[in-house]
Design an enzyme around this catalytic site. Sequence first.
Site, PDB file in Angstrom:
ATOM      1  N   ASP A  96     -12.942  -2.212   3.971  1.00  0.00           N
ATOM      2  CA  ASP A  96     -12.961  -0.986   3.172  1.00  0.00           C
ATOM      3  C   ASP A  96     -14.425  -0.618   2.947  1.00  0.00           C
ATOM      4  O   ASP A  96     -15.204  -1.423   2.434  1.00  0.00           O
ATOM      5  CB  ASP A  96     -12.271  -1.201   1.821  1.00  0.00           C
ATOM      6  CG  ASP A  96     -10.791  -1.522   1.956  1.00  0.00           C
ATOM      7  OD1 ASP A  96     -10.141  -0.924   2.836  1.00  0.00           O
ATOM      8  OD2 ASP A  96     -10.289  -2.354   1.187  1.00  0.00           O
ATOM      9  N   CYS A 107      -9.411  -5.421   2.344  1.00  0.00           N
ATOM     10  CA  CYS A 107      -8.069  -5.326   1.778  1.00  0.00           C
ATOM     11  C   CYS A 107      -7.577  -6.702   1.343  1.00  0.00           C
ATOM     12  O   CYS A 107      -7.748  -7.696   2.055  1.00  0.00           O
ATOM     13  CB  CYS A 107      -7.120  -4.721   2.809  1.00  0.00           C
ATOM     14  SG  CYS A 107      -5.388  -4.722   2.297  1.00  0.00           S
TER      15      CYS A 107
END
EC number: 1.7.1.13
Length: 282
Positions: free
Chosen positions: A197, A190
């Site tokens: 992620d 992120c």
Amino acid sequence: MSSYANHQALAGLTLGKSTDYRDTYDASLLQGVPRSLNRDPLGLKADNLPFHGTDIWTLYELSWLNAKGLPQVAVGHVELDYTSVNLIESKSFKLYLNSFNQTRFNNWDEVRQTLERDLSTCAQGKISVALYRLDELEGQPIGHFNGTCIDDQDITIDNYEFTTDYLENATSGEKVVEETLVSHLLKSNCLITHQPDWGSIQIQYRGRQIDREKLLRYLVSFRHHNEFHEQCVERIFNDLLRFCQPEKLSVYARYTRRGGLDINPWRSNSDFVPSTTRLVRQ
């Protein structure tokens, strides 16, 4: 770190900050992030983008009250057009959806229209929303990316910092090939919180053959890279187009869900049609 990580356009985001959860409808919770933040450094101009595509969102935690106060639940499918001024910041999207929880709506279509209106306003672009009852999706099989998986290579990797160096001279021969390559090793972070992620990526192209080892090393170099999902996909598309110069190119990533949402961006310069069935990690 991305060159725009400290941009003033990100300063007002609730992402990475303590927030109160509201359970009555509040459209102001939605927050957009200008797509120009990552497109400008890549030399991508809104009036001359080398791709088309959408950001596909799946909403797994969507609930509201009907007119009599009985809770309703649905799975939502949202597609945001690539031409929108903003992308939707995911934590704000989650907070916004939570605000439906104790709000009464007359019918399902009112919910759909509300979502469509608010998301379109925030993104400043075209958006479509579909709501599905649970029995419409029960028994739906787990999907998979068609193509050749490039992950099972006996190679040594010791660099996890993003670089395009691996794509230098990554094509060989003059023969034009058409193939689809898949990796489940995509991991980025992120832009704001640096939380991981996890995603799977499908790359479909027509052109000189791309060296699979170099491509995998390039994808693994995202492991310490901080950008939003949509930005990573556009960066990958742009880098492959720049260094490998395929005639046709499509890049599609499906990320694991967080906060009841998964984000699945795709970009293409051909007639690519993405499969929207969730993958095994979703």
